[in-house]
Design a protein around this motif. Structure first.
Motif, PDB file in Angstrom:
ATOM      1  N   HIS A 151       5.262  -1.952   2.068  1.00 27.14           N
ATOM      2  CA  HIS A 151       4.545  -0.715   1.759  1.00 27.14           C
ATOM      3  C   HIS A 151       5.476   0.383   1.247  1.00 27.14           C
ATOM      4  O   HIS A 151       6.689   0.333   1.442  1.00 27.14           O
ATOM      5  CB  HIS A 151       3.795  -0.214   2.984  1.00 27.14           C
ATOM      6  CG  HIS A 151       2.817  -1.196   3.519  1.00 27.14           C
ATOM      7  ND1 HIS A 151       1.771  -1.693   2.781  1.00 27.14           N
ATOM      8  CD2 HIS A 151       2.727  -1.797   4.733  1.00 27.14           C
ATOM      9  CE1 HIS A 151       1.082  -2.542   3.510  1.00 27.14           C
ATOM     10  NE2 HIS A 151       1.637  -2.626   4.695  1.00 27.14           N
TER      11      HIS A 151
ATOM     12  N   ASP B   2      -3.200   5.020  -0.355  1.00 27.86           N
ATOM     13  CA  ASP B   2      -4.148   4.074   0.223  1.00 27.86           C
ATOM     14  C   ASP B   2      -4.480   4.383   1.676  1.00 27.86           C
ATOM     15  O   ASP B   2      -5.609   4.161   2.114  1.00 27.86           O
ATOM     16  CB  ASP B   2      -3.577   2.645   0.129  1.00 27.86           C
ATOM     17  CG  ASP B   2      -3.318   2.235  -1.303  1.00 27.86           C
ATOM     18  OD1 ASP B   2      -4.257   2.271  -2.106  1.00 27.86           O
ATOM     19  OD2 ASP B   2      -2.157   1.890  -1.620  1.00 27.86           O
TER      20      ASP B   2
ATOM     21  N   ALA C 138       0.851  -1.192   0.000  1.00 27.63           N
ATOM     22  CA  ALA C 138       0.000   0.000   0.000  1.00 27.63           C
ATOM     23  C   ALA C 138       0.883   1.238   0.000  1.00 27.63           C
ATOM     24  O   ALA C 138       2.016   1.217   0.478  1.00 27.63           O
ATOM     25  CB  ALA C 138      -0.912   0.013   1.223  1.00 27.63           C
TER      26      ALA C 138
END
Length: 142
Positions: free
Chosen positions: A112, A132, A2
């Motif tokens: 991430h 996100d 993300a």
């Protein structure tokens, strides 16, 4: 994987003062291992992205007196300025987040992507549909 903007703010919505000073933040008491702690967050990060102002702040405040660059992960500095990387893990890039999306995803692997620092770069990631999570710690400071 993300794209995450992990940051802090004062009660009245500031991250840095008009001199890009973060003394207010760095003087706050932290609970080791507490909710939303940095160490747990950073273990999940595969690549960091930041703008020139954040990069320079880290150089001026964290990389001084022979201290090494604090991140051992790939770091992309988004800027149109000429900057010199101080570590092999740093790449200075120009372009929009969307232009570099594939590179970021590849560099992060199964971890991430951390959007570090200022809101301008985070806004560019949001406008590109590449943000996100927004994780904000609010310090009891005005």
């Amino acid at each position: 994987m993300a794209f995450r903007y992990y940051t802090a703010t004062t009660l009245d919505g500031f991250l840095a003062d008009d001199r890009d000073n973060l003394d207010w933040l760095l003087s706050q008491p932290l609970e080791e291992g507490g909710p939303m702690n940095y160490d747990d967050f950073f273990r999940q990060v595969g690549v960091a992205v930041m703008g020139a102002t954040t990069y320079r702040w880290i150089l001026d405040h964290e990389v001084s007196d022979g201290k090494p660059w604090p991140y051992d992960i790939p770091t992309l500095v988004f800027t149109h300025q000429s900057l010199t990387p101080v570590a092999d893990t740093i790449s200075v890039v120009a372009g929009s987040p969307a232009d570099l999306r594939d590179r970021l995803v590849d560099a992060a692997g199964d971890r991430h992507i951390w959007v570090v620092g200022g809101g301008d770069l985070a806004a560019q990631f949001a406008e590109a549909g590449m943000l996100d999570d927004v994780i904000v710690s609010i310090a009891p400071v005005t």
